[in-house]
Design a protein around this motif. Sequence first.
Motif, PDB file in Angstrom:
ATOM      1  N   SER A  48       0.850  -1.183   0.000  1.00 14.25           N
ATOM      2  CA  SER A  48       0.000   0.000   0.000  1.00 14.25           C
ATOM      3  C   SER A  48       0.890   1.240   0.000  1.00 14.25           C
ATOM      4  N   TYR A  49       0.278   2.418  -0.029  1.00 15.95           N
ATOM      5  CA  TYR A  49       1.050   3.654   0.002  1.00 15.95           C
ATOM      6  C   TYR A  49       1.935   3.695   1.244  1.00 15.95           C
ATOM      7  N   VAL A  50       3.129   4.256   1.099  1.00 12.73           N
ATOM      8  CA  VAL A  50       4.029   4.397   2.244  1.00 12.73           C
ATOM      9  C   VAL A  50       3.933   5.794   2.858  1.00 12.73           C
ATOM     10  N   ARG A  51       3.173   6.686   2.223  1.00 10.71           N
ATOM     11  CA  ARG A  51       2.971   8.021   2.766  1.00 10.71           C
ATOM     12  C   ARG A  51       1.573   8.500   2.400  1.00 10.71           C
ATOM     13  N   LYS A  52       0.957   9.202   3.328  1.00 12.21           N
ATOM     14  CA  LYS A  52      -0.362   9.775   3.075  1.00 12.21           C
ATOM     15  C   LYS A  52      -0.201  11.261   2.788  1.00 12.21           C
ATOM     16  N   TYR A  53      -0.758  11.704   1.676  1.00 10.36           N
ATOM     17  CA  TYR A  53      -0.710  13.109   1.273  1.00 10.36           C
ATOM     18  C   TYR A  53      -2.070  13.762   1.489  1.00 10.36           C
ATOM     19  N   LYS A  54      -2.067  15.028   1.919  1.00 12.61           N
ATOM     20  CA  LYS A  54      -3.321  15.804   1.929  1.00 12.61           C
ATOM     21  C   LYS A  54      -3.804  15.985   0.496  1.00 12.61           C
ATOM     22  N   GLN A  55      -2.925  16.487  -0.341  1.00 14.26           N
ATOM     23  CA  GLN A  55      -3.179  16.660  -1.771  1.00 14.26           C
ATOM     24  C   GLN A  55      -1.837  16.599  -2.466  1.00 14.26           C
ATOM     25  N   PHE A  56      -1.626  15.575  -3.274  1.00 18.04           N
ATOM     26  CA  PHE A  56      -0.341  15.384  -3.929  1.00 18.04           C
ATOM     27  C   PHE A  56      -0.136  16.457  -4.994  1.00 18.04           C
ATOM     28  N   ALA A  57       0.998  17.143  -4.920  1.00 17.49           N
ATOM     29  CA  ALA A  57       1.359  18.138  -5.931  1.00 17.49           C
ATOM     30  C   ALA A  57       2.063  17.418  -7.077  1.00 17.49           C
ATOM     31  N   ALA A  58       1.455  17.433  -8.224  1.00 18.97           N
ATOM     32  CA  ALA A  58       1.933  16.642  -9.354  1.00 18.97           C
ATOM     33  C   ALA A  58       3.399  16.917  -9.656  1.00 18.97           C
ATOM     34  N   ASP A  59       4.122  15.855  -9.997  1.00 18.48           N
ATOM     35  CA  ASP A  59       5.522  16.015 -10.378  1.00 18.48           C
ATOM     36  C   ASP A  59       5.649  15.969 -11.893  1.00 18.48           C
ATOM     37  N   ASP A  60       6.894  15.879 -12.367  1.00 14.79           N
ATOM     38  CA  ASP A  60       7.121  15.970 -13.813  1.00 14.79           C
ATOM     39  C   ASP A  60       6.438  14.852 -14.586  1.00 14.79           C
ATOM     40  N   ASP A  61       6.358  13.653 -13.991  1.00 14.87           N
ATOM     41  CA  ASP A  61       5.731  12.529 -14.694  1.00 14.87           C
ATOM     42  C   ASP A  61       4.304  12.860 -15.130  1.00 14.87           C
ATOM     43  N   ILE A  62       3.527  13.442 -14.218  1.00 13.55           N
ATOM     44  CA  ILE A  62       2.126  13.743 -14.506  1.00 13.55           C
ATOM     45  C   ILE A  62       2.014  15.015 -15.340  1.00 13.55           C
ATOM     46  N   ASN A  63       2.753  16.055 -14.970  1.00 14.53           N
ATOM     47  CA  ASN A  63       2.721  17.306 -15.732  1.00 14.53           C
ATOM     48  C   ASN A  63       3.003  17.082 -17.214  1.00 14.53           C
ATOM     49  N   GLY A  64       4.119  16.435 -17.489  1.00 17.02           N
ATOM     50  CA  GLY A  64       4.522  16.234 -18.880  1.00 17.02           C
ATOM     51  C   GLY A  64       3.519  15.426 -19.671  1.00 17.02           C
ATOM     52  N   SER A  65       2.987  14.374 -19.042  1.00 18.57           N
ATOM     53  CA  SER A  65       2.030  13.507 -19.740  1.00 18.57           C
ATOM     54  C   SER A  65       0.761  14.251 -20.133  1.00 18.57           C
ATOM     55  N   LEU A  66       0.295  15.159 -19.266  1.00 22.08           N
ATOM     56  CA  LEU A  66      -0.989  15.813 -19.509  1.00 22.08           C
ATOM     57  C   LEU A  66      -0.894  17.065 -20.367  1.00 22.08           C
ATOM     58  N   PHE A  67       0.278  17.686 -20.448  1.00 27.59           N
ATOM     59  CA  PHE A  67       0.359  18.942 -21.194  1.00 27.59           C
ATOM     60  C   PHE A  67       0.995  18.793 -22.570  1.00 27.59           C
ATOM     61  N   ILE A  68       1.967  17.920 -22.744  1.00 25.51           N
ATOM     62  CA  ILE A  68       2.582  17.762 -24.068  1.00 25.51           C
ATOM     63  C   ILE A  68       1.548  17.295 -25.089  1.00 25.51           C
ATOM     64  N   ILE A  69       0.604  16.481 -24.639  1.00 29.23           N
ATOM     65  CA  ILE A  69      -0.419  15.952 -25.531  1.00 29.23           C
ATOM     66  C   ILE A  69      -1.337  17.048 -26.074  1.00 29.23           C
ATOM     67  N   ARG A  70      -1.308  18.228 -25.469  1.00 27.35           N
ATOM     68  CA  ARG A  70      -2.137  19.339 -25.937  1.00 27.35           C
ATOM     69  C   ARG A  70      -1.723  19.841 -27.323  1.00 27.35           C
ATOM     70  N   VAL A  71      -0.610  19.367 -27.825  1.00 31.38           N
ATOM     71  CA  VAL A  71      -0.222  19.724 -29.184  1.00 31.38           C
ATOM     72  C   VAL A  71      -1.318  19.327 -30.180  1.00 31.38           C
ATOM     73  N   ILE A  72      -2.078  18.287 -29.854  1.00 37.75           N
ATOM     74  CA  ILE A  72      -3.161  17.852 -30.740  1.00 37.75           C
ATOM     75  C   ILE A  72      -4.238  18.925 -30.825  1.00 37.75           C
ATOM     76  N   ASP A  73      -4.619  19.475 -29.696  1.00 35.40           N
ATOM     77  CA  ASP A  73      -5.665  20.500 -29.650  1.00 35.40           C
ATOM     78  C   ASP A  73      -5.153  21.836 -30.174  1.00 35.40           C
ATOM     79  N   ASP A  74      -3.944  22.214 -29.761  1.00 33.34           N
ATOM     80  CA  ASP A  74      -3.437  23.550 -30.066  1.00 33.34           C
ATOM     81  C   ASP A  74      -2.904  23.701 -31.484  1.00 33.34           C
ATOM     82  N   ILE A  75      -2.343  22.633 -32.035  1.00 32.76           N
ATOM     83  CA  ILE A  75      -1.667  22.756 -33.338  1.00 32.76           C
ATOM     84  C   ILE A  75      -2.249  21.809 -34.385  1.00 32.76           C
ATOM     85  N   PHE A  76      -2.366  20.516 -34.068  1.00 31.69           N
ATOM     86  CA  PHE A  76      -2.892  19.567 -35.057  1.00 31.69           C
ATOM     87  C   PHE A  76      -4.299  19.959 -35.494  1.00 31.69           C
ATOM     88  N   ARG A  77      -5.121  20.411 -34.565  1.00 33.38           N
ATOM     89  CA  ARG A  77      -6.506  20.790 -34.879  1.00 33.38           C
ATOM     90  C   ARG A  77      -6.567  21.823 -35.993  1.00 33.38           C
TER      91      ARG A  77
END
Length: 699
Positions: A48-77
């Motif tokens: 199970s989790y080894v630490r309990k967070y009040k609210q996890f502040a996203a790190d680079d793994d999550i940031n990069g995955s969710l924003f780089i993909i916006r190239v589809i909306d911003d440019i490919f579209r």
Amino acid sequence: MTLSQDLYLQKIYGGLLGKVTGVILGAPLENTFWTYDQIKNAYGEITSYVRKYKQFAADDDINGSLFIIRVIDDIFRKNGTITSKDIGNIWLNYISSNRGMIWWGGYGKSTEQTAYENILSGIKPPVSGSIQKNGKPLAEQIGGQIFVDTWGLVFPNEPDKSSYFASLASSVSHDGEALEGAKFVAAAVSSAFSSDTIENVFIKALSYVSKDSEYFKILSDVYHFYKKNPTNWREAFEYLLKIKYNDDLKYPGPVHIIPNAGIVALSLLYGEGDFSKSICIATMCGMDTDCNAGNVGCILGVFKGPEGISETWKSQINDSIICSSSMGSLNIIDLPTISRYIGNLNRVLHGEENAKENEINLDFQFVGSTHGFKTNHSEKILMRNIEDPYDSKNRCLQLILNETKGYTIIDLYRSFFYIPSDLDDEKYGPMFSPTIYSGQEISCRILPNNIPNGTQLIASLYAKTANNKELISEMRVHLNSNEWQFLKFSIPDSEGEAIKEVGIRIYIQGKNNYYGPMFFDDFKISGKVDYYIDFSKQPEEFGSVRQFSFNKGAWRNINGVLDGTCSDFGSIYTGNFYWKNYDFSTTITPIFNNNFGIIFRCRGNLNYYLLKFAEDNVSLEKHTFEGKLYLTNKVMFKTLLNNNYNVRIIVKEERITVFLENQKIFDIFDENPVDSGCVGYMIFNGTRITINKFSLKEI
């Protein structure tokens, strides 16, 4: 295999839930502080989790995955194509310099920072991430595969396309073996949508890796060891990762991709399709624990779907993640909403529709989803997502209560804005703008079951500001058993404060305990914004001033006004990324130098309109990924230091009207407009400004 739209979206949700779970599990045990042996000695078998967070502040793994993909909306579209240069522009558009999104470990040490600064200085992708430019050790770090899961999500059952675009995206910052990792991870996510075993996912993804690569070699070695010794993952780790591939000279740098690739492969195979077992193995192996468990979690989350992820993992996440882009309103995310957005990106790729997420409609249709809702009595209330007992095609949120005898107030609420005390840390520099405002309407529906005689339930909607001021609806509904009832509430004037929380308040009064259950559904926020900012109520936080995100410059609250200064350049933003038509008024005062501007319909650091002031003129510019365009001739106007300048900007569809000191100075029609965006300010050449008035009304 053809996926139904519902199953496709459910599996996207499962993949994102799995990604976030793996990252949160692994984050406290990264190799900066922990080794395999230390983890084993301290925790033994992690389950199970080894630490309990009040609210996890996203790190680079999550940031990069969710924003780089916006190239589809911003440019490919718009263009119908995607190049590595386009993806480099997405980096510059959403990443603030030296803050948030990526690891700012120093030029020549952090692969991502090195690539970012290369692009900023004019070295375009893919040279920005190449071995030729940055050297082999830096170019082959693990970042090549940690941001690419979402390419598998937008290309379900199309591993050829997902691996191609993942490699293209990775080439902005990486090269060599790291690109092989990008291809493998994205192909694995894509293949997981319909494969019958996780071993087949692995084999299919491996077929997209170059056979003469070191990446192919280590994955093949892991697979062959697994086929001969399929029961003990620790034996595989001891041989492969502590002996055969334990070579710091061959795999240099803080997090080289090759040994970490071995851990991803080992976790997939020895996890045998079990979500919990797989991410726990990835974490217990050490090295880059959050990256590896995140990649494994996304693959398994798609493979198993959300129903294959236990409540042990879901409860801490509660569907809520926060990010660290330069656009504050995009940093407040719930997983079902972003899952739908990614599903829409798939439709954009097929020319079917634009990707929009400007409506807040929380409907609980994903298995297990909560949309981030909480209660003020978590110890007394069981909250869970279930099939609607009155409509088998629908899902809703169920609340089962305990110890509600006498007079009890229950709040069911969600945060739509954050302040520092909500978070455990600010490691990756989160920044926020509110996502709901005065003038908008909240609505939902609620159904209580089994109200005992002598017990009364009354419900009303409410909002709460960042300074804890409550705004409570005067509409109070007496609830009836077994009947869906609707509530709505127009958010009143928040007196210049940010709306932080909204929810439903239920008053329970009676001599008998009320256990419920109660059902809650269709929470919506609609209507037009009408608000102002009282700067005297905005403390400095998250490196800036409350309600504002920024890219460079120093932004402070001095004597109750917004104060901005810079050495070269700075910009600051607030409001909703999807605002389209509005009437915006502000008062701006130059204090030192007079090169400044007002930004509107801003969709990132590169994409906005700018009303720009120089010493003796004012101009109207449009900035896009293609560059800068003057929309009309400059107007001669001399700005004086310490003078207040009142500006009003009205944008409606393609028309832009600007008033300066109550005089209309621009009234133009832009046939190819920046179609929506937030507002803000920009300073140049060492200028310092203050802002003491700000109001905006959607039209």
